[in-house]
Design an enzyme around this catalytic site. Structure first.
Site, PDB file in Angstrom:
ATOM      1  N   GLY A  10       0.736  -1.348   0.040  1.00  0.00           N
ATOM      2  CA  GLY A  10       0.145   0.059  -0.118  1.00  0.00           C
ATOM      3  C   GLY A  10       0.951   1.103  -0.332  1.00  0.00           C
ATOM      4  O   GLY A  10       2.139   1.047  -0.021  1.00  0.00           O
ATOM      5  N   LEU A  12       1.121   3.930   2.482  1.00  0.00           N
ATOM      6  CA  LEU A  12       1.757   4.119   3.584  1.00  0.00           C
ATOM      7  C   LEU A  12       2.944   3.002   3.853  1.00  0.00           C
ATOM      8  O   LEU A  12       3.905   3.140   4.258  1.00  0.00           O
ATOM      9  CB  LEU A  12       0.898   4.467   4.822  1.00  0.00           C
ATOM     10  N   ASP A  47      -2.728 -13.014   4.603  1.00  0.00           N
ATOM     11  CA  ASP A  47      -3.885 -12.618   4.369  1.00  0.00           C
ATOM     12  C   ASP A  47      -4.502 -12.382   5.732  1.00  0.00           C
ATOM     13  O   ASP A  47      -4.384 -12.940   6.898  1.00  0.00           O
ATOM     14  CB  ASP A  47      -4.957 -13.794   3.978  1.00  0.00           C
ATOM     15  N   ALA A  71      -5.131  -2.822   5.634  1.00  0.00           N
ATOM     16  CA  ALA A  71      -6.646  -2.579   5.666  1.00  0.00           C
ATOM     17  C   ALA A  71      -7.401  -2.361   4.436  1.00  0.00           C
ATOM     18  O   ALA A  71      -6.874  -2.238   3.530  1.00  0.00           O
ATOM     19  CB  ALA A  71      -6.831  -1.189   6.539  1.00  0.00           C
ATOM     20  N   ASP A 113      -9.013   9.400  10.209  1.00  0.00           N
ATOM     21  CA  ASP A 113      -9.885  10.611  10.693  1.00  0.00           C
ATOM     22  C   ASP A 113     -11.608  10.269  10.501  1.00  0.00           C
ATOM     23  O   ASP A 113     -12.339  10.873  11.060  1.00  0.00           O
ATOM     24  CB  ASP A 113      -9.744  11.735   9.815  1.00  0.00           C
ATOM     25  N   TYR A 135     -16.709   1.302   7.109  1.00  0.00           N
ATOM     26  CA  TYR A 135     -15.215   1.138   7.196  1.00  0.00           C
ATOM     27  C   TYR A 135     -14.987   2.015   8.449  1.00  0.00           C
ATOM     28  O   TYR A 135     -14.072   1.537   9.256  1.00  0.00           O
ATOM     29  CB  TYR A 135     -14.861   2.098   6.140  1.00  0.00           C
ATOM     30  N   LYS A 139     -12.720   0.170  11.423  1.00  0.00           N
ATOM     31  CA  LYS A 139     -11.180   1.012  11.929  1.00  0.00           C
ATOM     32  C   LYS A 139     -11.586   1.262  13.456  1.00  0.00           C
ATOM     33  O   LYS A 139     -10.254   1.023  14.004  1.00  0.00           O
ATOM     34  CB  LYS A 139     -11.023   1.961  11.200  1.00  0.00           C
TER      35      LYS A 139
HETATM   36  N1  LIG Z   1      -5.894   5.802   1.946  1.00  0.00           N
HETATM   37  C1  LIG Z   1      -6.366   6.581   2.681  1.00  0.00           C
HETATM   38  O1  LIG Z   1      -6.791   8.100   2.289  1.00  0.00           O
HETATM   39  C2  LIG Z   1      -6.652   6.605   3.996  1.00  0.00           C
HETATM   40  C3  LIG Z   1      -7.043   7.616   5.058  1.00  0.00           C
HETATM   41  C4  LIG Z   1      -7.085   7.611   6.535  1.00  0.00           C
HETATM   42  C5  LIG Z   1      -6.497   6.357   6.966  1.00  0.00           C
HETATM   43  N2  LIG Z   1      -6.063   5.233   6.076  1.00  0.00           N
HETATM   44  C6  LIG Z   1      -5.376   4.202   6.910  1.00  0.00           C
HETATM   45  O2  LIG Z   1      -4.070   4.352   6.635  1.00  0.00           O
HETATM   46  C7  LIG Z   1      -3.623   2.894   6.645  1.00  0.00           C
HETATM   47  C8  LIG Z   1      -2.540   2.617   5.130  1.00  0.00           C
HETATM   48  O3  LIG Z   1      -3.520   2.799   4.239  1.00  0.00           O
HETATM   49  P1  LIG Z   1      -3.026   3.208   2.720  1.00  0.00           P
HETATM   50  O4  LIG Z   1      -3.613   4.539   2.751  1.00  0.00           O
HETATM   51  O5  LIG Z   1      -1.606   2.746   2.639  1.00  0.00           O
HETATM   52  O6  LIG Z   1      -3.992   2.388   1.642  1.00  0.00           O
HETATM   53  P2  LIG Z   1      -3.763   1.300   0.598  1.00  0.00           P
HETATM   54  O7  LIG Z   1      -2.833   1.842  -0.241  1.00  0.00           O
HETATM   55  O8  LIG Z   1      -4.905   1.002   0.249  1.00  0.00           O
HETATM   56  O9  LIG Z   1      -3.192   0.149   1.459  1.00  0.00           O
HETATM   57  C9  LIG Z   1      -3.703  -0.809   2.061  1.00  0.00           C
HETATM   58  C10 LIG Z   1      -3.135  -2.167   2.088  1.00  0.00           C
HETATM   59  O10 LIG Z   1      -3.590  -3.162   2.846  1.00  0.00           O
HETATM   60  C11 LIG Z   1      -3.580  -4.301   2.093  1.00  0.00           C
HETATM   61  N3  LIG Z   1      -4.682  -5.131   2.347  1.00  0.00           N
HETATM   62  C12 LIG Z   1      -5.998  -5.198   2.158  1.00  0.00           C
HETATM   63  N4  LIG Z   1      -6.537  -6.394   2.687  1.00  0.00           N
HETATM   64  C13 LIG Z   1      -5.624  -7.160   3.143  1.00  0.00           C
HETATM   65  C14 LIG Z   1      -5.705  -8.455   3.400  1.00  0.00           C
HETATM   66  N5  LIG Z   1      -7.052  -9.253   3.446  1.00  0.00           N
HETATM   67  N6  LIG Z   1      -4.546  -9.221   3.746  1.00  0.00           N
HETATM   68  C15 LIG Z   1      -3.464  -8.399   3.594  1.00  0.00           C
HETATM   69  N7  LIG Z   1      -3.369  -7.238   3.124  1.00  0.00           N
HETATM   70  C16 LIG Z   1      -4.439  -6.648   2.800  1.00  0.00           C
HETATM   71  C17 LIG Z   1      -3.796  -4.096   0.653  1.00  0.00           C
HETATM   72  O11 LIG Z   1      -3.061  -5.122  -0.130  1.00  0.00           O
HETATM   73  P3  LIG Z   1      -2.921  -5.393  -1.641  1.00  0.00           P
HETATM   74  O12 LIG Z   1      -2.283  -4.006  -2.429  1.00  0.00           O
HETATM   75  O13 LIG Z   1      -2.093  -6.319  -1.791  1.00  0.00           O
HETATM   76  O14 LIG Z   1      -4.335  -5.494  -1.954  1.00  0.00           O
HETATM   77  C18 LIG Z   1      -3.042  -2.660   0.408  1.00  0.00           C
HETATM   78  O15 LIG Z   1      -1.766  -2.718  -0.100  1.00  0.00           O
HETATM   79  C19 LIG Z   1      -4.740   1.911   6.413  1.00  0.00           C
HETATM   80  O16 LIG Z   1      -4.855   1.658   7.931  1.00  0.00           O
HETATM   81  C20 LIG Z   1      -5.820   2.942   6.010  1.00  0.00           C
HETATM   82  O17 LIG Z   1      -6.993   2.381   7.037  1.00  0.00           O
HETATM   83  C21 LIG Z   1      -6.017   5.568   4.641  1.00  0.00           C
END
Ligand SMILES: NC(=O)c1ccc[n+]([C@@H]2O[C@H](COP(=O)([O-])OP(=O)(O)OC[C@H]3O[C@@H](n4cnc5c(N)ncnc54)[C@H](OP(=O)(O)O)[C@@H]3O)[C@@H](O)[C@H]2O)c1
Length: 299
Positions: A10, A12, A47, A71, A113, A135, A139
């Site tokens: 992902g 982050l 997973d 996530a 947030d 969601y 979370k």
């Molecule tokens: N994106 C936002 O705008 C945002 C905002 C607020 C908070 N957050 C939080 O920030 C954190 C990092 O998210 P991010 O922004 O980096 O989003 P992201 O790019 O969507 O990364 C999330 C990663 O979680 C992995 N994942 C999903 N389901 C899974 C499973 N069953 N088993 C193993 N891995 C799994 C995905 O893997 P694959 O790529 O392999 O599918 C993806 O790479 C998360 O906790 C998210 O809730 C994100």
């Protein structure tokens, strides 16, 4: 130190792996076909939704510190498939927290947030969550399970994560750059106020929290500036010297499955006072985003 990162495909998590590479023994955990940036780490597919794989991998690795960034992050997708959202965002966090408890490892779990309803943000760490939608609720459950199961645990909340890194997935700011470059208009919500988080900046704060502090509880680690999405889009356009139309839209006029916080955003004074890596002002974050974008291969 043996440091594990979930969600390593992902935005982050990938940044965190890149920043740890060469400095620690790193286990990068993910599921899909993507991979973190090149570097020195061990990759493992596991997973978060199956109740055991990630826990077993962390135990086998003997993790001393874990950044849990994996996530299901598609907020409307979570409304369509609530079981998967709960399995991964709450159940997956439980797996990670259980492993940390057994190993005596420190845990930082990344949250959002969206745990706030967006009635009167921006929000501080002491404000009471009121999540709306699957969601957001899953979370918040993840935050609670992490803090109750893992004794050495911090929750790092971020908002609207984006990255210009080659290979990073599409997000609102990357779409702004791509659409305006093609001469297409960009629609943006003028009534959604939010913080944003450049993935590299959020990852640096999360890793400092994990490896250099013993802080327990919730900390907001987004970047600093709170703005509406039209303002954000205009700032991105200006930084990339792109002309073009940015069309304000109202949230109520668009059919969205999950509710969106309108007056959201995170207050980050605590992180700013405590961490060496400071939350960035939007100008500094966009300078770094622009620089990351410049490293992408030409389309
Ligand atoms: N994106 C936002 O705008 C945002 C905002 C607020 C908070 N957050 C939080 O920030 C954190 C990092 O998210 P991010 O922004 O980096 O989003 P992201 O790019 O969507 O990364 C999330 C990663 O979680 C992995 N994942 C999903 N389901 C899974 C499973 N069953 N088993 C193993 N891995 C799994 C995905 O893997 P694959 O790529 O392999 O599918 C993806 O790479 C998360 O906790 C998210 O809730 C994100």
């Amino acid at each position: 130190m043996r440091v594990a990162v979930t969600g390593a495909n992902g935005m982050l998590g990938g940044e965190a792996v890149a920043q740890l590479s060469g400095r620690h023994e790193v286990l990068a955990l993910g599921l899909g076909p993507g991979r973190p940036p090149e570097g020195t780490y061990r990759w493992l597919e596991a997973d978060l939704g199956d109740g055991r794989s990630v826990e077993a991998a962390l135990r086998e690795f003997g993790a001393q510190a874990v950044l849990h960034a994996g996530a299901v992050t598609d907020v409307d997708g979570c409304e369509r498939e609530p079981d998967a959202a709960w399995r991964v965002n709450a159940g997956g966090t439980q797996q990670v927290a259980r492993a940390c408890r057994t190993l005596g490892a420190r845990l930082v779990t990344v949250s959002t947030d969206y745990v706030f309803d967006g009635a009167d943000g921006p929000y501080g760490e002491e404000d009471v969550p009121n999540p709306r939608g699957v969601y957001a609720r899953s979370k918040l459950a993840g935050e609670w399970v992490a803090l109750s199961v893992a004794p050495d645990c911090a929750v790092a909340r971020v908002a609207v994560v984006y990255s210009g890194r080659p290979g990073a997935r599409a997000t609102f700011p990357t779409q702004i750059v791509e659409k305006l470059s093609r001469g297409e208009p960009v629609k943006a919500f003028g009534d959604q106020f939010t913080s944003t988080t450049l993935a590299a900046s959020g990852a640096a704060m999360c890793l400092e929290l994990l490896l250099e502090t013993g802080y327990l509880g919730v900390l907001h680690v987004s970047d600093e500036t709170v703005m509406d999405r039209v303002d954000f889009a205009r700032r991105v356009a200006r930084r990339f010297r792109l002309e073009g139309e940015i069309v304000p839209v109202k949230t109520a006029d668009v059919k969205l499955l999950a509710p969106r916080p309108l007056r959201g955003g995170l207050r980050v004074e605590k992180a700013a006072g405590m961490l060496r890596n400071k939350p960035l002002l939007i100008e500094a974050a966009l300078d770094r985003f622009h620089e990351e974008w410049g490293r992408r291969p030409p389309a």
